[in-house]
Design a protein around this motif. Structure first.
Motif, PDB file in Angstrom:
ATOM      1  N   ALA A   1      11.601   3.426  -0.582  1.00 23.46           N
ATOM      2  CA  ALA A   1      13.039   3.636  -0.436  1.00 23.46           C
ATOM      3  C   ALA A   1      13.737   3.216  -1.731  1.00 23.46           C
ATOM      4  O   ALA A   1      13.097   2.794  -2.699  1.00 23.46           O
ATOM      5  CB  ALA A   1      13.580   2.849   0.763  1.00 23.46           C
ATOM      6  N   VAL A   2      15.058   3.342  -1.747  1.00 21.87           N
ATOM      7  CA  VAL A   2      15.825   3.025  -2.957  1.00 21.87           C
ATOM      8  C   VAL A   2      15.531   1.633  -3.516  1.00 21.87           C
ATOM      9  O   VAL A   2      15.467   1.462  -4.741  1.00 21.87           O
ATOM     10  CB  VAL A   2      17.335   3.205  -2.680  1.00 21.87           C
ATOM     11  CG1 VAL A   2      18.163   2.668  -3.836  1.00 21.87           C
ATOM     12  CG2 VAL A   2      17.647   4.688  -2.460  1.00 21.87           C
TER      13      VAL A   2
ATOM     14  N   LEU B   1      15.685   6.982   2.466  1.00 17.71           N
ATOM     15  CA  LEU B   1      16.007   6.395   1.168  1.00 17.71           C
ATOM     16  C   LEU B   1      16.837   5.121   1.288  1.00 17.71           C
ATOM     17  O   LEU B   1      16.791   4.259   0.408  1.00 17.71           O
ATOM     18  CB  LEU B   1      16.747   7.415   0.300  1.00 17.71           C
ATOM     19  CG  LEU B   1      15.920   8.618  -0.170  1.00 17.71           C
ATOM     20  CD1 LEU B   1      16.781   9.568  -0.996  1.00 17.71           C
ATOM     21  CD2 LEU B   1      14.715   8.157  -0.987  1.00 17.71           C
ATOM     22  N   THR B   2      17.594   4.988   2.346  1.00 18.78           N
ATOM     23  CA  THR B   2      18.425   3.792   2.507  1.00 18.78           C
ATOM     24  C   THR B   2      17.705   2.684   3.268  1.00 18.78           C
ATOM     25  O   THR B   2      18.322   1.677   3.618  1.00 18.78           O
ATOM     26  CB  THR B   2      19.743   4.128   3.241  1.00 18.78           C
ATOM     27  OG1 THR B   2      19.441   4.744   4.500  1.00 18.78           O
ATOM     28  CG2 THR B   2      20.594   5.075   2.413  1.00 18.78           C
TER      29      THR B   2
ATOM     30  N   TRP C   1      23.122  15.141  -8.460  1.00 18.68           N
ATOM     31  CA  TRP C   1      21.671  15.075  -8.524  1.00 18.68           C
ATOM     32  C   TRP C   1      21.141  15.704  -9.810  1.00 18.68           C
ATOM     33  O   TRP C   1      20.142  15.244 -10.375  1.00 18.68           O
ATOM     34  CB  TRP C   1      21.049  15.743  -7.296  1.00 18.68           C
ATOM     35  CG  TRP C   1      21.016  14.825  -6.111  1.00 18.68           C
ATOM     36  CD1 TRP C   1      21.959  14.715  -5.139  1.00 18.68           C
ATOM     37  CD2 TRP C   1      20.003  13.870  -5.805  1.00 18.68           C
ATOM     38  NE1 TRP C   1      21.588  13.753  -4.229  1.00 18.68           N
ATOM     39  CE2 TRP C   1      20.392  13.217  -4.614  1.00 18.68           C
ATOM     40  CE3 TRP C   1      18.800  13.515  -6.400  1.00 18.68           C
ATOM     41  CZ2 TRP C   1      19.624  12.220  -4.023  1.00 18.68           C
ATOM     42  CZ3 TRP C   1      18.028  12.528  -5.805  1.00 18.68           C
ATOM     43  CH2 TRP C   1      18.441  11.893  -4.633  1.00 18.68           C
TER      44      TRP C   1
ATOM     45  N   ARG D   1      14.508  16.493  -8.941  1.00 20.70           N
ATOM     46  CA  ARG D   1      15.942  16.309  -8.704  1.00 20.70           C
ATOM     47  C   ARG D   1      16.688  17.645  -8.747  1.00 20.70           C
ATOM     48  O   ARG D   1      17.597  17.892  -7.955  1.00 20.70           O
ATOM     49  CB  ARG D   1      16.543  15.344  -9.738  1.00 20.70           C
ATOM     50  CG  ARG D   1      16.030  13.901  -9.671  1.00 20.70           C
ATOM     51  CD  ARG D   1      16.173  13.318  -8.274  1.00 20.70           C
ATOM     52  NE  ARG D   1      15.969  11.875  -8.225  1.00 20.70           N
ATOM     53  CZ  ARG D   1      14.804  11.268  -8.165  1.00 20.70           C
ATOM     54  NH1 ARG D   1      13.690  11.981  -8.179  1.00 20.70           N
ATOM     55  NH2 ARG D   1      14.715   9.947  -8.067  1.00 20.70           N
TER      56      ARG D   1
ATOM     57  N   TRP E   1      13.246   1.155  -6.626  1.00 19.91           N
ATOM     58  CA  TRP E   1      13.694   1.298  -8.014  1.00 19.91           C
ATOM     59  C   TRP E   1      14.192  -0.030  -8.562  1.00 19.91           C
ATOM     60  O   TRP E   1      13.983  -0.334  -9.749  1.00 19.91           O
ATOM     61  CB  TRP E   1      14.774   2.365  -8.111  1.00 19.91           C
ATOM     62  CG  TRP E   1      14.307   3.684  -7.598  1.00 19.91           C
ATOM     63  CD1 TRP E   1      14.822   4.405  -6.563  1.00 19.91           C
ATOM     64  CD2 TRP E   1      13.187   4.431  -8.079  1.00 19.91           C
ATOM     65  NE1 TRP E   1      14.093   5.547  -6.369  1.00 19.91           N
ATOM     66  CE2 TRP E   1      13.082   5.592  -7.288  1.00 19.91           C
ATOM     67  CE3 TRP E   1      12.256   4.228  -9.094  1.00 19.91           C
ATOM     68  CZ2 TRP E   1      12.098   6.537  -7.484  1.00 19.91           C
ATOM     69  CZ3 TRP E   1      11.265   5.183  -9.289  1.00 19.91           C
ATOM     70  CH2 TRP E   1      11.199   6.311  -8.491  1.00 19.91           C
ATOM     71  N   ARG E   2      14.855  -0.800  -7.715  1.00 15.97           N
ATOM     72  CA  ARG E   2      15.315  -2.123  -8.154  1.00 15.97           C
ATOM     73  C   ARG E   2      14.125  -3.013  -8.488  1.00 15.97           C
ATOM     74  O   ARG E   2      14.103  -3.713  -9.508  1.00 15.97           O
ATOM     75  CB  ARG E   2      16.180  -2.758  -7.062  1.00 15.97           C
ATOM     76  CG  ARG E   2      16.829  -4.084  -7.471  1.00 15.97           C
ATOM     77  CD  ARG E   2      17.685  -4.661  -6.348  1.00 15.97           C
ATOM     78  NE  ARG E   2      18.729  -3.724  -5.948  1.00 15.97           N
ATOM     79  CZ  ARG E   2      18.764  -3.098  -4.775  1.00 15.97           C
ATOM     80  NH1 ARG E   2      17.797  -3.306  -3.886  1.00 15.97           N
ATOM     81  NH2 ARG E   2      19.744  -2.275  -4.489  1.00 15.97           N
TER      82      ARG E   2
ATOM     83  N   PRO F   1      13.059  12.431  -4.690  1.00 16.95           N
ATOM     84  CA  PRO F   1      14.256  12.139  -3.915  1.00 16.95           C
ATOM     85  C   PRO F   1      14.012  11.922  -2.444  1.00 16.95           C
ATOM     86  O   PRO F   1      14.851  11.363  -1.755  1.00 16.95           O
ATOM     87  CB  PRO F   1      15.119  13.395  -4.134  1.00 16.95           C
ATOM     88  CG  PRO F   1      14.144  14.472  -4.444  1.00 16.95           C
ATOM     89  CD  PRO F   1      13.040  13.784  -5.213  1.00 16.95           C
TER      90      PRO F   1
END
Length: 280
Positions: A125-126, A117-118, A203, A177, A129-130, A7
């Protein structure tokens, strides 16, 4: 083959503000032998708290004394060039962190985690995952799983990497998590922000989804996979047991290398649609 499902990271501001008073040294290393294909790949910090003769006492979620030859520890620290033999020395002792300083550190830590993360990075960062989810199914990309594992070679190792990163049986302690959720629940009390407790529950739900993904990646209905999971858990459990179990985890680690998928297994996966159906 994908980003580590963590995370966030320990924020530098949090580290400076709290300075744990344990009088120990944290170093990035590995306490056991790793195969050559892992050279250059990342590791996690372990605590070195004592030295005796030519061995170092390390703490990596251990329940008993675990020592490593100094030469082995030096080799492990140098394994990842970008880490540059990183070492963090904690020098404070008997320090009591004032309540207002603790609150500021918690708030700053959460803010830095959100900023991290943003971000726009497709590695840390996030958006990572994409990108990773797209690579699982992209049949045209050179780094897409359908292309990289077209002949099934190395596929089991990649799937095992997913499972080990998510479950506590792996080297790094799992996806964390649940631990992050516990931290949010505690932060809700420290900061008097009840909304954080609701985020903690979210979470935990996300953690359960990661568990389901891990079970899909390495299911228990394939005998060789069951054996691989058992050996991985044996290594982790034996390391936690310290020096008395050194021979056990070393033997289990050696046997892990003999659990690669046979040609027969690869044919079975192709015929049955698993895991070919997953990335497509």
């Amino acid at each position: 083959m994908g980003p580590s499902p963590r995370p966030g990271r320990w924020p530098r501001r949090w580290w400076r503000a709290t300075r744990p008073s344990c009088g120990r040294t944290a170093t990035r290393s590995a306490t056991g032998p790793l195969p050559e294909f892992l050279d250059g790949q990342g590791g996690h910090p372990v605590v070195a708290y004592a030295g005796s003769h030519d061995r170092v006492h390390v703490d990596d979620r251990t329940l008993a004394s675990l020592t490593v030859p100094t030469a082995v520890l030096d080799q492990a620290r140098a394994r990842v060039g970008s880490h540059k033999n990183t070492m963090f020395v904690v020098q404070s002792s008997d320090t009591v962190v004032p309540a207002d300083r603790l609150r500021a550190a918690v708030r700053d830590g959460l803010a830095e985690t959100v900023d991290h993360l943003t971000g726009s990075s497709t590695s840390f960062a996030v958006p990572a995952w994409r990108k990773w989810s797209r690579m699982l199914v992209d049949q045209r990309a050179a780094k897409g799983w359908p292309t990289v594992f077209a002949d099934r070679r190395g596929l089991l190792r990649a799937l095992a990497g997913v499972w080990e990163s998510v479950e506590t049986a792996g080297m790094d302690g799992g996806h964390l998590r649940g631990l992050f959720a516990d931290g949010l629940a505690q932060a809700a009390a420290v900061l008097e922000e009840p909304a954080l407790a609701g985020e903690a529950q979210r979470w935990r739900e996300i953690g359960q989804r990661w568990h389901l993904l891990a079970e899909t990646a390495l299911p228990e209905d394939v005998p060789a996979i069951v054996r691989l999971r058992e050996l991985t858990a044996t290594v982790t459990g034996a390391v936690a047991a310290g020096d008395p179990a050194a021979a056990q985890w070393a033997a289990a680690a050696d046997r892990c290398g003999d659990c690669g998928p046979s040609t027969r297994m690869r044919r079975r996966w192709t015929r049955s649609g698993w895991p070919r159906s997953a990335p497509r």
